[in-house]
Design an enzyme around this catalytic site. Sequence first.
Site, PDB file in Angstrom:
ATOM      1  N   HIS A  10     106.163 105.471  10.874  1.00 40.57           N
ATOM      2  CA  HIS A  10     104.740 105.785  10.743  1.00 40.57           C
ATOM      3  C   HIS A  10     104.539 106.352   9.351  1.00 40.57           C
ATOM      4  CE1 HIS A  10     100.819 107.667  11.330  1.00 40.57           C
ATOM      5  NE2 HIS A  10     100.705 107.052  12.502  1.00 40.57           N
ATOM      6  N   THR A  82      69.714  64.523  -8.544  1.00 41.58           N
ATOM      7  CA  THR A  82      69.779  64.826  -7.116  1.00 41.58           C
ATOM      8  C   THR A  82      70.632  63.758  -6.459  1.00 41.58           C
ATOM      9  OG1 THR A  82      67.726  63.609  -6.679  1.00 41.58           O
ATOM     10  CG2 THR A  82      67.525  65.979  -7.085  1.00 41.58           C
ATOM     11  N   HIS A  83      71.518  64.161  -5.567  1.00 41.89           N
ATOM     12  CA  HIS A  83      72.497  63.246  -4.970  1.00 41.89           C
ATOM     13  C   HIS A  83      73.383  62.609  -6.040  1.00 41.89           C
ATOM     14  CE1 HIS A  83      70.257  63.433  -1.133  1.00 41.89           C
ATOM     15  NE2 HIS A  83      69.182  63.385  -1.903  1.00 41.89           N
ATOM     16  N   SER A 205     100.891  67.040 -19.467  1.00 43.14           N
ATOM     17  CA  SER A 205     102.242  66.854 -19.985  1.00 43.14           C
ATOM     18  C   SER A 205     102.506  65.401 -20.364  1.00 43.14           C
ATOM     19  CB  SER A 205     103.266  67.306 -18.942  1.00 43.14           C
ATOM     20  OG  SER A 205     103.162  66.504 -17.762  1.00 43.14           O
ATOM     21  N   LYS A 210      94.068  64.498 -23.002  1.00 39.88           N
ATOM     22  CA  LYS A 210      93.344  65.173 -21.917  1.00 39.88           C
ATOM     23  C   LYS A 210      92.823  66.551 -22.325  1.00 39.88           C
ATOM     24  CE  LYS A 210      93.496  64.094 -17.864  1.00 39.88           C
ATOM     25  NZ  LYS A 210      92.401  63.552 -17.028  1.00 39.88           N
ATOM     26  N   GLU A 217      88.177  74.779 -12.514  1.00 39.74           N
ATOM     27  CA  GLU A 217      88.933  74.384 -11.320  1.00 39.74           C
ATOM     28  C   GLU A 217      89.639  75.588 -10.712  1.00 39.74           C
ATOM     29  OE1 GLU A 217      89.955  69.727 -12.449  1.00 39.74           O
ATOM     30  OE2 GLU A 217      91.342  71.324 -13.035  1.00 39.74           O
TER      31      GLU A 217
END
Length: 397
Positions: A10, A82-83, A205, A210, A217
């Site tokens: 405890h 939209t959409h 890599s 990129k 993210e």
Amino acid sequence: MMEIFETTRHDVTAFLRSITETLGPEGRWLHLGMTSSDMLDTGQALQLVAAADLLLREIDSAIEAVREQAICHKDTLMVGRTHGVHAEPMTFGLKLALWWDELRRQRERMTAARESVRVGKISGAVGTHATIPPHIEERVCHHLGLDVAPVSNQVVQRDRHAHFITTAALVAASLEKFATEIRGMQRTEIHEVEEPFGAGQTGSSSMPHKRNPELTERICGLARTIRGNAVPALENVALWGERDISHSSSERIILPDTCLMLDYILSIFTHVVSGWRVDTDRMWQNLESSRGLIFSQRVLLALVEEKGLSREAAYDIVQRNAMRSWDDAQDFRHLLKSDAEAVQHLSTAEMDGLFDYGYYTRYIDDNFKRIGTAARTRAGLTHTFGERPDPIFEWLP
């Protein structure tokens, strides 16, 4: 303490014994009449209040970063979607103004959640004060800068902690919403906004070209984790009788981890917004890429309101040409000017007047002024803890 814990199993009794061993007779007064949660819940309240203050500072920084960008791009024309499909023209500043206002609401929620957990309790084993009178609880909590829980049992009630964690999840949900939009706008096909990307930084890599939206993210991934912590926080509300210990183990993880993760993604978001690259030329190119289709409602309204056509008849004229524009990759404006039925009702000059981007942005200033009105309405809550005035007042007259 840890040696004693091996026997007692405890943590609080081990802590107390480790101290009273060296105190002598005075040790009998330590923890007198208290139960473990009198100490732990009251101490935890101090931690949560301190954490909330740090989070509020980070929220303020995020609000300031978005505010600056919203004002900078108040008149930067772009297409609204939209959409995922081109809808009508808007400005990038208006998009950011929406984030700005949402973050200010989240600040109010975090302020309320701070108040919800800013309570202590020193009321004994089942909340009756039988072993420690109310005036001691009041004196101690006042000294610590905490309110007294009006009624408690062995613990401070966990709806308060659930309020705190679900508020953190709400803030994270907004950050995930903003981050998702930034990620979408960084797609190669859109490429209107790009995260900061430093010299020498690499995105892959295997593919040297990129430049990925890895910061936003990261925000999205951690926002999901924070949202997951809301589930045990809600389930901790229901405890047996006057208390059980089923909440304790999960709280040792979800409370600090949620605060750390939210602080982190707020900091990342502020960094992204402060240092992103906004490609206004690409915004214009994307706006024009749908070949004038975004003016369809403007033409429809003119045929109905100004020329007296029924909505159905006007809709048929506009949609017929809009579908040809989609299917044949032709400019909607040129098609309309060569449509025999359309030119019966609208002259070339009238059509040119309808194809005006300024029509869609003429109330942008009013939207921004509304944010100022909302800020003044909520100013009492905004200034509760004496921080700097809401920065919107620096812009509005």
